[in-house]
Design a protein around this motif. Sequence first.
Motif, PDB file in Angstrom:
ATOM      1  N   UNK A  78       8.200  17.038   2.727  1.00 56.52           N
ATOM      2  CA  UNK A  78       6.914  16.816   3.408  1.00 56.52           C
ATOM      3  C   UNK A  78       7.117  16.541   4.892  1.00 56.52           C
ATOM      4  N   UNK A  79       8.126  15.773   5.238  1.00 50.13           N
ATOM      5  CA  UNK A  79       8.332  15.440   6.656  1.00 50.13           C
ATOM      6  C   UNK A  79       8.786  16.636   7.475  1.00 50.13           C
ATOM      7  N   UNK A 107       8.388   7.707   5.528  1.00 50.17           N
ATOM      8  CA  UNK A 107       8.026   9.103   5.809  1.00 50.17           C
ATOM      9  C   UNK A 107       7.023   9.165   6.948  1.00 50.17           C
ATOM     10  N   UNK A 108       6.084   8.236   6.946  1.00 46.20           N
ATOM     11  CA  UNK A 108       5.107   8.172   8.032  1.00 46.20           C
ATOM     12  C   UNK A 108       5.805   7.900   9.364  1.00 46.20           C
ATOM     13  N   UNK A 109       6.777   7.004   9.364  1.00 49.91           N
ATOM     14  CA  UNK A 109       7.514   6.690  10.598  1.00 49.91           C
ATOM     15  C   UNK A 109       8.284   7.915  11.088  1.00 49.91           C
ATOM     16  N   UNK A 110       8.844   8.691  10.161  1.00 46.81           N
ATOM     17  CA  UNK A 110       9.562   9.914  10.537  1.00 46.81           C
ATOM     18  C   UNK A 110       8.619  10.903  11.200  1.00 46.81           C
ATOM     19  N   UNK A 111       7.480  11.138  10.581  1.00 43.53           N
ATOM     20  CA  UNK A 111       6.504  12.098  11.122  1.00 43.53           C
ATOM     21  C   UNK A 111       5.945  11.600  12.445  1.00 43.53           C
ATOM     22  N   UNK A 112       5.642  10.322  12.530  1.00 44.77           N
ATOM     23  CA  UNK A 112       5.120   9.739  13.773  1.00 44.77           C
ATOM     24  C   UNK A 112       6.154   9.842  14.882  1.00 44.77           C
TER      25      UNK A 112
END
Length: 145
Positions: A78-79, A107-112
Amino acid sequence: MPQAHRNDGSVPPVGAHALYDDVAWADAVVRCADAADAGTGAQRSLTARPLLDRPGALLCGSCDLDTRSVLSAALGVVTRIPGPVVHLDLSGVAFLDAAAVAALVRANATVTGQGRRLLLHHPPYSLRKVVEMFPDECAALEVAA
């Protein structure tokens, strides 16, 4: 166009299987099935499938200790989905434990960190309860209205 999947003949870890389309991320499918329950023959699983209408994935199943490695693999896929916003549909998820929510936060931190957004859709009740218990840690998670 026929879908070519990589299959090098190697044996995956017990209970886990991952197929990655060599052509595009969109055909990534990640599955984990527990060994069948001796009493009922039932299986628990976690799957991640691409969304057809927007960049992202649909998770189905339960995210707990038994499926933790598969959730990690699915979120890794997903990322890497291209686009300014990546959608994660959780409508098929029955349960997320605290470690699964922490994986979503990572995962959110990776995408951000890539200058993009991870947008969660249809979070299960268990996600909302974990967010209530750990509001500071989960503050970065973005849920679609």
